[in-house]
Design a protein around this motif. Sequence first.
Motif, PDB file in Angstrom:
ATOM      1  N   SER A   1      -2.573 -12.189   1.563  1.00  0.00           N
ATOM      2  CA  SER A   1      -2.857 -10.957   2.304  1.00  0.00           C
ATOM      3  C   SER A   1      -1.711 -10.540   3.217  1.00  0.00           C
ATOM      4  CB  SER A   1      -4.144 -11.119   3.127  1.00  0.00           C
ATOM      5  OG  SER A   1      -3.965 -12.067   4.152  1.00  0.00           O
ATOM      6  N   GLU A   2      -0.775 -11.472   3.465  1.00  0.00           N
ATOM      7  CA  GLU A   2       0.400 -11.120   4.252  1.00  0.00           C
ATOM      8  C   GLU A   2       1.232 -10.113   3.438  1.00  0.00           C
ATOM      9  OE1 GLU A   2       0.769 -11.951   7.186  1.00  0.00           O
ATOM     10  OE2 GLU A   2      -0.145 -13.895   7.574  1.00  0.00           O
ATOM     11  N   VAL A   3       1.484  -8.958   4.006  1.00  0.00           N
ATOM     12  CA  VAL A   3       2.158  -7.887   3.265  1.00  0.00           C
ATOM     13  C   VAL A   3       3.456  -7.490   3.980  1.00  0.00           C
ATOM     14  CG1 VAL A   3       1.992  -5.517   2.438  1.00  0.00           C
ATOM     15  CG2 VAL A   3       0.003  -7.018   2.320  1.00  0.00           C
ATOM     16  N   PHE A   4       4.517  -7.434   3.203  1.00  0.00           N
ATOM     17  CA  PHE A   4       5.814  -6.984   3.716  1.00  0.00           C
ATOM     18  C   PHE A   4       5.955  -5.497   3.410  1.00  0.00           C
ATOM     19  CE2 PHE A   4      10.373  -6.175   2.790  1.00  0.00           C
ATOM     20  CZ  PHE A   4      10.875  -6.394   4.069  1.00  0.00           C
TER      21      PHE A   4
ATOM     22  N   TYR B   1      10.699   6.014  -0.124  1.00  0.00           N
ATOM     23  CA  TYR B   1       9.413   5.517  -0.596  1.00  0.00           C
ATOM     24  C   TYR B   1       9.000   4.295   0.223  1.00  0.00           C
ATOM     25  CZ  TYR B   1      10.038   8.478  -4.700  1.00  0.00           C
ATOM     26  OH  TYR B   1      10.232   9.553  -5.534  1.00  0.00           O
ATOM     27  N   LEU B   2       7.721   4.252   0.579  1.00  0.00           N
ATOM     28  CA  LEU B   2       7.202   3.127   1.337  1.00  0.00           C
ATOM     29  C   LEU B   2       6.656   2.083   0.359  1.00  0.00           C
ATOM     30  CD1 LEU B   2       6.630   2.079   4.230  1.00  0.00           C
ATOM     31  CD2 LEU B   2       4.335   3.057   4.003  1.00  0.00           C
ATOM     32  N   HIS B   3       7.194   0.878   0.431  1.00  0.00           N
ATOM     33  CA  HIS B   3       6.754  -0.205  -0.443  1.00  0.00           C
ATOM     34  C   HIS B   3       5.963  -1.222   0.375  1.00  0.00           C
ATOM     35  CE1 HIS B   3       9.453   0.939  -3.833  1.00  0.00           C
ATOM     36  NE2 HIS B   3      10.194   1.419  -2.848  1.00  0.00           N
ATOM     37  N   LYS B   4       4.780  -1.576  -0.116  1.00  0.00           N
ATOM     38  CA  LYS B   4       3.964  -2.625   0.493  1.00  0.00           C
ATOM     39  C   LYS B   4       3.851  -3.761  -0.519  1.00  0.00           C
ATOM     40  CE  LYS B   4       1.309   0.305   3.632  1.00  0.00           C
ATOM     41  NZ  LYS B   4      -0.047   0.679   4.122  1.00  0.00           N
TER      42      LYS B   4
ATOM     43  N   ALA C   1       3.413 -13.176  -1.028  1.00  0.00           N
ATOM     44  CA  ALA C   1       3.278 -14.175  -2.085  1.00  0.00           C
ATOM     45  C   ALA C   1       3.894 -13.703  -3.401  1.00  0.00           C
ATOM     46  CB  ALA C   1       1.801 -14.509  -2.309  1.00  0.00           C
ATOM     47  N   ASP C   2       4.098 -12.386  -3.551  1.00  0.00           N
ATOM     48  CA  ASP C   2       4.689 -11.849  -4.780  1.00  0.00           C
ATOM     49  C   ASP C   2       6.215 -11.861  -4.753  1.00  0.00           C
ATOM     50  OD1 ASP C   2       2.152 -11.427  -5.659  1.00  0.00           O
ATOM     51  OD2 ASP C   2       2.173  -9.247  -5.431  1.00  0.00           O
ATOM     52  N   ILE C   3       6.791 -12.116  -3.588  1.00  0.00           N
ATOM     53  CA  ILE C   3       8.251 -12.148  -3.481  1.00  0.00           C
ATOM     54  C   ILE C   3       8.777 -13.442  -4.098  1.00  0.00           C
ATOM     55  CG2 ILE C   3      10.225 -12.170  -1.894  1.00  0.00           C
ATOM     56  CD1 ILE C   3       8.472 -10.629   0.103  1.00  0.00           C
ATOM     57  N   LEU C   4       9.681 -13.311  -5.075  1.00  0.00           N
ATOM     58  CA  LEU C   4      10.285 -14.491  -5.693  1.00  0.00           C
ATOM     59  C   LEU C   4      11.418 -15.022  -4.820  1.00  0.00           C
ATOM     60  CD1 LEU C   4      10.460 -13.340  -9.432  1.00  0.00           C
ATOM     61  CD2 LEU C   4       8.725 -14.754  -8.323  1.00  0.00           C
TER      62      LEU C   4
END
Length: 225
Positions: free
Chosen positions: A125-128, A135-138, A142-145
């Motif tokens: 749930s932690e979102v960068f 463009y706003l990226h959320k 955990a998806d960041i490699l």
Amino acid sequence: MYKLLVVEDDPFISRSIAATFREKDFSILGVAKSVVEATALIEKQKPDICLLDIQLKGDEDGTALGKRLDVLQIPYLYLTAQTDPTTLAAVSETHPLGYIVKPFTKASLWSSFSVVWNLYLAKKSEVFTVRVDGYLHKIPEADILYLEAYDNYCYLITSEKKLLLPKTLKAVRETLRAPFFYSPHRSYYINVNCITNLGTRTVEVAGVSLPLSEARRPDLLRIVR
């Protein structure tokens, strides 16, 4: 509703697992008796979580499937009654969320699973959040490699995209809140949950080989273990 894939060749155990999770509002994606069957189901519809028996019928066991799920970044837990050195050595090369030891009751199964699953969801749930080219990226942390330094910018890489961020690697590192990142080299910051291989001078993250500082290897090795 979360989708669960059960990989278990004992029909009594698989039925018990399916019944338990249906009562908890999980959707049972399927029950596979082998790695081959499980791979086919995963290709058709990506599960949210898998339960893998380690000892399976066929040429490959559950740890072989675990390695594939690590690359696909699909979370999983092992179901096992095996604690022999050979099994433990194979398991150590994979990155499960945890283990559920057989035999188990429906109550103990859910109790063991829910603790690990809720912790995983909390981390995910932690979102960068970052703005790139208007463009706003959320992006769930955990998806960041991994992150890669590039002058006064840095690249952010996930399995689906590569973004050039208008921030230094140091600045982004200070923003991330999840505890599963590590710097194997001054120019990189990696998600240790996505490590697929650890060499002498390189670390492989989701199949990509990145430099590993000799001085930092012992710390990373302890973290992975």
